[in-house]
Motif scaffolding. Structure first.
Motif, mmCIF file in Angstrom:
data_model
loop_
_atom_site.group_PDB
_atom_site.id
_atom_site.type_symbol
_atom_site.label_atom_id
_atom_site.label_comp_id
_atom_site.label_asym_id
_atom_site.label_seq_id
_atom_site.Cartn_x
_atom_site.Cartn_y
_atom_site.Cartn_z
ATOM 1 N N TYR A 61 30.704 54.721 40.696
ATOM 2 C CA TYR A 61 30.852 54.567 42.134
ATOM 3 C C TYR A 61 32.116 53.793 42.464
ATOM 4 C CZ TYR A 61 28.983 49.845 41.429
ATOM 5 O OH TYR A 61 28.778 48.537 41.015
ATOM 6 N N THR A 62 32.584 53.995 43.678
ATOM 7 C CA THR A 62 33.680 53.232 44.249
ATOM 8 C C THR A 62 33.168 52.616 45.549
ATOM 9 O OG1 THR A 62 34.516 55.173 45.431
ATOM 10 C CG2 THR A 62 35.421 54.748 43.233
ATOM 11 N N GLY A 63 34.070 51.992 46.317
ATOM 12 C CA GLY A 63 33.657 51.436 47.596
ATOM 13 C C GLY A 63 34.415 50.173 47.935
ATOM 14 N N TYR A 64 33.862 49.443 48.891
ATOM 15 C CA TYR A 64 34.515 48.215 49.337
ATOM 16 C C TYR A 64 33.499 47.294 49.992
ATOM 17 C CZ TYR A 64 34.445 50.572 53.914
ATOM 18 O OH TYR A 64 34.046 51.226 55.067
ATOM 19 N N LYS A 65 33.906 46.023 50.143
ATOM 20 C CA LYS A 65 33.102 45.020 50.832
ATOM 21 C C LYS A 65 33.934 44.409 51.960
ATOM 22 C CE LYS A 65 30.317 43.803 46.759
ATOM 23 N NZ LYS A 65 28.934 43.830 47.250
ATOM 24 N N ILE A 66 33.247 43.874 52.977
ATOM 25 C CA ILE A 66 33.897 43.226 54.116
ATOM 26 C C ILE A 66 33.652 41.728 54.039
ATOM 27 C CG2 ILE A 66 34.068 43.091 56.626
ATOM 28 C CD1 ILE A 66 34.988 45.750 55.498
ATOM 29 N N ASP A 67 34.743 40.956 54.091
ATOM 30 C CA ASP A 67 34.642 39.507 54.010
ATOM 31 C C ASP A 67 33.882 38.943 55.210
ATOM 32 O OD1 ASP A 67 35.813 36.645 54.694
ATOM 33 O OD2 ASP A 67 36.124 36.986 52.549
ATOM 34 N N GLN A 68 32.907 38.077 54.932
ATOM 35 C CA GLN A 68 32.085 37.473 55.971
ATOM 36 C C GLN A 68 32.908 36.593 56.910
ATOM 37 O OE1 GLN A 68 28.816 37.799 56.533
ATOM 38 N NE2 GLN A 68 28.339 36.079 57.876
ATOM 39 N N THR A 69 33.916 35.904 56.380
ATOM 40 C CA THR A 69 34.668 34.930 57.162
ATOM 41 C C THR A 69 35.829 35.553 57.915
ATOM 42 O OG1 THR A 69 34.089 33.227 55.539
ATOM 43 C CG2 THR A 69 35.899 32.735 57.060
ATOM 44 N N THR A 70 36.625 36.369 57.204
ATOM 45 C CA THR A 70 37.860 36.902 57.794
ATOM 46 C C THR A 70 37.740 38.323 58.320
ATOM 47 O OG1 THR A 70 38.675 37.787 55.689
ATOM 48 C CG2 THR A 70 39.164 35.470 56.181
ATOM 49 N N GLY A 71 36.742 39.053 57.868
ATOM 50 C CA GLY A 71 36.618 40.452 58.251
ATOM 51 C C GLY A 71 37.512 41.385 57.454
ATOM 52 N N ASP A 72 38.188 40.881 56.427
ATOM 53 C CA ASP A 72 39.081 41.706 55.612
ATOM 54 C C ASP A 72 38.275 42.642 54.716
ATOM 55 O OD1 ASP A 72 41.244 40.428 56.708
ATOM 56 O OD2 ASP A 72 41.456 38.989 55.050
ATOM 57 N N ARG A 73 38.876 43.806 54.453
ATOM 58 C CA ARG A 73 38.280 44.769 53.518
ATOM 59 C C ARG A 73 38.796 44.492 52.112
ATOM 60 N NH1 ARG A 73 38.407 51.412 53.666
ATOM 61 N NH2 ARG A 73 38.663 51.728 51.422
ATOM 62 N N VAL A 74 37.877 44.451 51.148
ATOM 63 C CA VAL A 74 38.236 44.233 49.748
ATOM 64 C C VAL A 74 37.662 45.380 48.928
ATOM 65 C CG1 VAL A 74 38.075 42.686 47.772
ATOM 66 C CG2 VAL A 74 38.195 41.741 50.078
ATOM 67 N N ASP A 75 38.537 46.221 48.368
ATOM 68 C CA ASP A 75 38.090 47.340 47.546
ATOM 69 C C ASP A 75 37.488 46.822 46.243
ATOM 70 O OD1 ASP A 75 38.971 49.181 49.411
ATOM 71 O OD2 ASP A 75 40.960 49.354 48.512
ATOM 72 N N LEU A 76 36.434 47.504 45.769
ATOM 73 C CA LEU A 76 35.823 47.106 44.508
ATOM 74 C C LEU A 76 36.810 47.217 43.355
ATOM 75 C CD1 LEU A 76 32.305 48.792 44.765
ATOM 76 C CD2 LEU A 76 32.967 46.467 45.400
ATOM 77 N N SER A 77 37.735 48.178 43.450
ATOM 78 C CA SER A 77 38.707 48.375 42.374
ATOM 79 C C SER A 77 39.710 47.229 42.276
ATOM 80 C CB SER A 77 39.457 49.688 42.582
ATOM 81 O OG SER A 77 40.141 49.684 43.825
ATOM 82 N N THR A 78 39.762 46.366 43.287
ATOM 83 C CA THR A 78 40.709 45.252 43.264
ATOM 84 C C THR A 78 40.437 44.299 42.112
ATOM 85 O OG1 THR A 78 40.983 45.360 45.670
ATOM 86 C CG2 THR A 78 41.637 43.308 44.591
ATOM 87 N N ASP A 79 39.166 43.983 41.891
ATOM 88 C CA ASP A 79 38.865 42.970 40.874
ATOM 89 C C ASP A 79 37.665 43.305 40.002
ATOM 90 O OD1 ASP A 79 37.628 40.686 43.441
ATOM 91 O OD2 ASP A 79 36.911 42.627 42.745
ATOM 92 N N THR A 80 37.143 44.544 40.068
ATOM 93 C CA THR A 80 36.020 44.927 39.211
ATOM 94 C C THR A 80 36.333 46.226 38.480
ATOM 95 O OG1 THR A 80 34.825 46.260 40.850
ATOM 96 C CG2 THR A 80 34.434 43.883 40.879
ATOM 97 N N HIS A 81 35.656 46.417 37.349
ATOM 98 C CA HIS A 81 35.724 47.686 36.626
ATOM 99 C C HIS A 81 34.384 47.904 35.921
ATOM 100 C CE1 HIS A 81 37.434 45.645 32.702
ATOM 101 N NE2 HIS A 81 36.415 45.005 33.210
ATOM 102 N N HIS A 82 34.313 48.950 35.104
ATOM 103 C CA HIS A 82 33.048 49.323 34.448
ATOM 104 C C HIS A 82 31.919 49.436 35.469
ATOM 105 C CE1 HIS A 82 35.205 48.857 30.814
ATOM 106 N NE2 HIS A 82 35.141 47.543 30.730
ATOM 107 N N ARG A 83 32.215 50.090 36.583
ATOM 108 C CA ARG A 83 31.197 50.260 37.624
ATOM 109 C C ARG A 83 30.291 51.432 37.235
ATOM 110 N NH1 ARG A 83 35.868 49.148 40.167
ATOM 111 N NH2 ARG A 83 36.291 51.362 40.557
ATOM 112 N N PHE A 84 29.100 51.095 36.789
ATOM 113 C CA PHE A 84 28.130 52.073 36.282
ATOM 114 C C PHE A 84 26.947 52.150 37.234
ATOM 115 C CE2 PHE A 84 24.099 52.636 33.975
ATOM 116 C CZ PHE A 84 24.285 53.930 33.487
#
Length: 222
Positions: free
Chosen positions: A143-166
């Motif tokens: 899978y891929t995807g992203y999360k939204i920062d609770q404080t700033t509202g910024d989008r952070v892609d999972l691929s930015t700092d994670t791998h081996h997404r099973f």
């Protein structure tokens, strides 16, 4: 993604040649469930020195699925796409990790998660009557995807700092069949796991337990 396209293309080619022996199902489903998140960091740098950080958070989730499956008697094999939405899963942790903002957002401070999963799906109808079937299924994928920062509202892609997404899934579908149409309802389970790119001891696991309803159409039924 390319391997799924090759599988589907081969299935379509086979179905054109042996249309009398197989079924080609296209379907859409939607549902809801509970998301159980477990974060673990072993011997990580925190504000108080090196230590273990563990967090558990529970919330609800929504999902939608599209699928294409080729059927041979009781067995079906194919591709499934999943979109999963998870609202805020922020919870209090006793020890704050010293890390960059992207990682803090990905693991501990997200107000939304959006996942896009791709699965190879296998099903077997253990009960297969003219107008009813009971069909468990399993899926394996990523899978891929992203999360939204609770404080700033910024989008952070999972691929930015994670791998081996099973990811893996298990379903139990009750099917009601009328001609070409198959109505489905049943429970399901999805596991999402990810590992930090720079620290293999930093992992997140999400368990989604829910149910959905949907419709499949058999394009090869006369």
């Amino acid at each position: 993604m390319k391997r799924y396209i090759v599988i589907i293309a081969a299935a379509l080619l086979y179905s054109n040649v042996y249309a009398g022996d197989v079924q080609l199902y296209l379907g859409l489903r939607g549902g809801a469930g509970i998301d159980l998140t477990h974060d673990q960091l072993h011997q990580f740098n925190t504000a108080d020195g090196f230590g273990n950080v563990v967090r558990n958070a529970n919330t609800w989730s929504l999902h939608a699925k599209g699928e294409a499956l080729l059927g041979f008697g009781r067995f079906r094999i194919g591709y499934q796409f999943l979109y999963n939405f998870i609202p805020s899963d922020v919870s209090t942790i006793t020890t704050i990790p010293v890390t960059d903002n992207a990682r803090y957002t990905t693991y501990f401070n997200s107000k939304q998660s959006h996942y896009f999963g791709h699965y190879a799906l296998l099903e077997c109808a253990i009960i297969n009557l003219p107008h009813f079937a009971l069909t468990p299924g399993i899926g394996l994928g990523s899978y891929t995807g992203y999360k939204i920062d609770q404080t700033t509202g910024d989008r952070v892609d999972l691929s930015t700092d994670t791998h081996h997404r099973f990811s893996m899934s298990a379903e139990l579908n009750a099917e009601i069949k009328f001609g070409r149409c198959v109505f489905l309802v049943g429970p399901n389970y999805y596991l999402f796991s990810m590992v930090d790119k720079t620290n293999a001891q930093w992992r997140q696991y999400q368990n989604l337990i829910g149910a959905d309803v949907g419709l499949r159409v058999n394009l090869l039924k006369p």
